[in-house]
Design a protein around this motif. Structure first.
Motif, short mmCIF file in Angstrom:
data_model
loop_
_atom_site.label_atom_id
_atom_site.label_comp_id
_atom_site.label_asym_id
_atom_site.label_seq_id
_atom_site.Cartn_x
_atom_site.Cartn_y
_atom_site.Cartn_z
N PRO A 432 69.22 22.92 97.30
CA PRO A 432 69.82 22.49 96.03
C PRO A 432 70.96 21.49 96.24
O PRO A 432 71.42 20.87 95.29
N LEU A 461 63.34 26.77 96.38
CA LEU A 461 64.38 25.74 96.36
C LEU A 461 64.72 25.18 97.73
O LEU A 461 65.44 24.21 97.84
N LEU B 8 70.71 21.10 91.85
CA LEU B 8 71.78 22.06 91.57
C LEU B 8 71.52 22.91 90.31
O LEU B 8 71.80 24.11 90.29
N ALA B 10 68.69 23.91 88.98
CA ALA B 10 67.71 24.98 89.25
C ALA B 10 68.36 26.11 90.05
O ALA B 10 68.10 27.29 89.81
N TRP B 11 69.24 25.75 90.96
CA TRP B 11 69.93 26.73 91.80
C TRP B 11 70.82 27.65 90.94
O TRP B 11 70.83 28.86 91.10
N LEU B 12 71.56 27.02 90.01
CA LEU B 12 72.44 27.82 89.15
C LEU B 12 71.64 28.74 88.23
O LEU B 12 72.07 29.85 87.93
N VAL B 14 68.76 30.15 89.06
CA VAL B 14 68.34 31.27 89.91
C VAL B 14 69.49 32.26 90.07
O VAL B 14 69.31 33.48 90.00
N ASN B 15 70.70 31.72 90.27
CA ASN B 15 71.90 32.57 90.39
C ASN B 15 72.10 33.42 89.13
O ASN B 15 72.39 34.61 89.23
N SER B 19 71.92 37.52 88.69
CA SER B 19 73.05 38.24 88.11
C SER B 19 72.56 39.18 87.00
O SER B 19 73.00 40.33 86.90
#
Lengths: 473, 69
Positions: A432, A461, B8, B10-12, B14-15, B19
């Protein structure tokens, strides 16, 4: 026959489980970063101050590699030692809480895969756990000289150490019965704070770097509570996330219920234990929620080493009929996680990735890293081959500018690459945090004749690739 | 930031999903402890049965997920 003392049994179990596979896996990125920091030829202090952590672990490793060498086994040896000692401290702390629960707490701390993982990780987390637990044990024993030294060491190991020991110090202060003891605690805390003060100048600069960019999503309550599941490990099959995490939380809640009388009456030992376990991480999580989330779960290792005390307290509270289903529920979680630790999710074998490059290496070849992070690992395993690194964005995720200089990283633009070399072994780690600069460079370089040599898909990812690219033909 | 790092977002996401999953897990653990404790206070055998049912359910769920994967 004479019985083996419990503390010795715990040391043997902890040592035996941790020594298996200690040196068999390649160093992963964070370990390799420390190895670069302490290797001959690197600018040690620039690398330490250019990174995001206090210096104690790097100093330990600087001496370690000069005494024992830089093999994976030797590199992880200090983490192994501090981790085993942390387990012993968990047993000693449990003895302060209740001697009846101590053997079980110590043995559980020895076998929990999430604890033993960090014995096999050449990073600072085992040292952090050792120093925080030593500070807690010293506070429980009212030995404020040792508390002061341990607090100082914890602060110089990892910044969350400051939060852990501050919580223990405040707890000891609040629970002190006499003015004399209060004065001792205050002096011990002041001495530790004074000793840490010189690092504040560097800390402010590091905080600015970290504050500018970090890879974590926002901190919220579930994220703050995540470390409670940490003792069960990092290499769990996805299908078992729900049962294992539920069991982890239930066992911890059960322990708090078991200690409730002592906690509600403000008894010194259980209150200080729970403060040492949770108050520091809670304060740190609050800072992360307000400022920027810089909490990595592994930094909560001190809590993970102490949690088996809660599991043992919960077990001790259960009535005889309830113990059987409790064991039947808990034990499979431990077995699954322990087996997973030794078998799945192992670190990338860097030598295996380098093998096709070594086999087909010719004069005029270079290993070209699109992302500075792959140079950190690969150059350690192939120092005899030529390397170049694309000058992409520099931040805390992709190696800071100061660290690049300290490591003497061979930065090389595409023009220089094409004029100096005939072929490039392109190392691409898609993540990412792969920037547009890097993506454009990949397009430009692979516009030439190229083919994939090796590929790995770790999840949706992240993807690693090696490609062979003809630059001049 | 997202223009410099296109992956970024997509990463957030997933986070955020992980959660949410953790929040549900914690809630289930609270219900487990509360129910076993509440039943166990009235009858030890009842508490044992409640915990056995929870344990069997949790592990069955895990095995089912593994088989389906």
């Amino acid at each position: 026959m004479k019985r083996i003392p419990t503390w010795l049994l715990i040391l043997i179990v902890a040592g035996a489980l941790r020594v298996v596979n200690l040196g068999s896996e390649s160093l992963w990125y964070d370990e390799a970063f420390t190895a670069q920091t302490v290797r001959e030829g690197a600018d040690f202090w620039q690398a330490v101050t250019g990174d995001t952590h206090p210096p104690l672990w790097s100093i330990v490793q600087w001496f370690n590699v000069r005494i024992f060498g830089a093999s994976e086994f030797a590199f992880r040896l200090p983490a192994f030692v501090f981790n085993v000692l942390a387990v012993l401290l968990a047993y000693l702390i449990a003895r302060q809480v209740d001697v009846r629960i101590a053997p079980m707490a110590g043995l559980l701390a020895a076998v929990m895969p999430g604890v033993l993982y960090y014995a096999q990780d050449g990073r600072m987390y085992s040292l952090l756990a050792f120093t925080v637990l030593l500070a807690l044990y010293a506070a429980l024993r009212r030995n404020y000289y040792v508390f002061s030294l341990a607090a100082m060491a914890a602060a110089y190991t990892q910044i969350i150490g400051v939060f852990y020991v501050a919580a223990i110090g405040l707890g000891a202060l609040a629970l002190a019965k006499t003015w004399h003891e209060r004065a001792n605690v205050a002096i011990a805390c002041a001495a530790a704070a004074l000793a840490f003060a010189p690092w504040l100048i560097v800390l402010v600069r590091q905080a600015q770097v970290v504050g500018a960019f970090f890879w974590k999503g926002p901190m919220d309550l579930p994220n703050a509570l995540w470390p409670v599941a940490l003792p069960f490990g990092m290499r769990l099959p996805e299908a078992f996330y729900v049962p294992v995490f539920v069991i982890a939380f239930a066992a911890a809640f059960g322990g708090l219920i078991a200690l409730r009388h002592g906690l509600l009456h403000g008894e010194r030992t259980p209150t200080l234990l729970v403060m040492g376990m949770f108050a520091g991480p809670a304060a740190f999580s609050l800072v992360c929620a307000v400022w920027r989330n810089v909490a990595v779960t592994r930094a909560f290792l001190p809590t993970a080493v102490l949690l088996p005390i809660l599991y043992a307290a919960a077990w001790h509270m259960l009535s005889r009929p309830v113990k059987l289903p409790a064991l039947a529920t808990f034990a499979p979680a431990l077995v699954v996680c322990l087996m997973s630790h030794y078998t799945i999710g192992l670190r990338q074998d860097v030598n295996a990735w380098l093998a096709p490059i070594r086999d087909q290496w010719r004069d005029g070849d270079v290993i070209y890293h699109i992302d500075a992070t792959t140079w950190v690992t690969y150059s350690l395993y192939a120092p005899d081959l030529s390397h170049g690194v694309l000058p992409g964005p520099s931040n805390v995720v992709t190696v800071s500018e100061a660290c690049r200089e300290a490591f003497k990283m061979p930065m090389m633009g595409l023009d220089e690459l094409q004029s100096r070399y005939r072929r490039a072994w392109l190392i691409v780690a898609y993540s990412p945090f792969t920037s547009t600069v890097e993506l454009e460079a990949i397009d430009e370089v692979t516009g030439h004749f190229n083919w994939p040599v090796a590929m790995s898909q770790s999840d949706e990812l992240m993807r690693d690739e090696i490609r062979l690219v003809w630059l001049q033909y | 930031m997202e223009s410099l790092y296109p992956g970024l977002t997509a990463w957030l996401e997933v986070n955020a999903k992980s959660s949410d999953g953790m929040a549900i897990t914690i809630l289930v653990a609270v219900v487990l402890v509360a129910s076993v404790w509440a039943v166990g206070r009235k009858s030890e055998r009842g508490g044992a049965l409640a915990l056995a049912a929870w344990g069997a359910g949790l592990w069955l769920f895990g095995v089912l997920l593994m088989v389906m994967a």
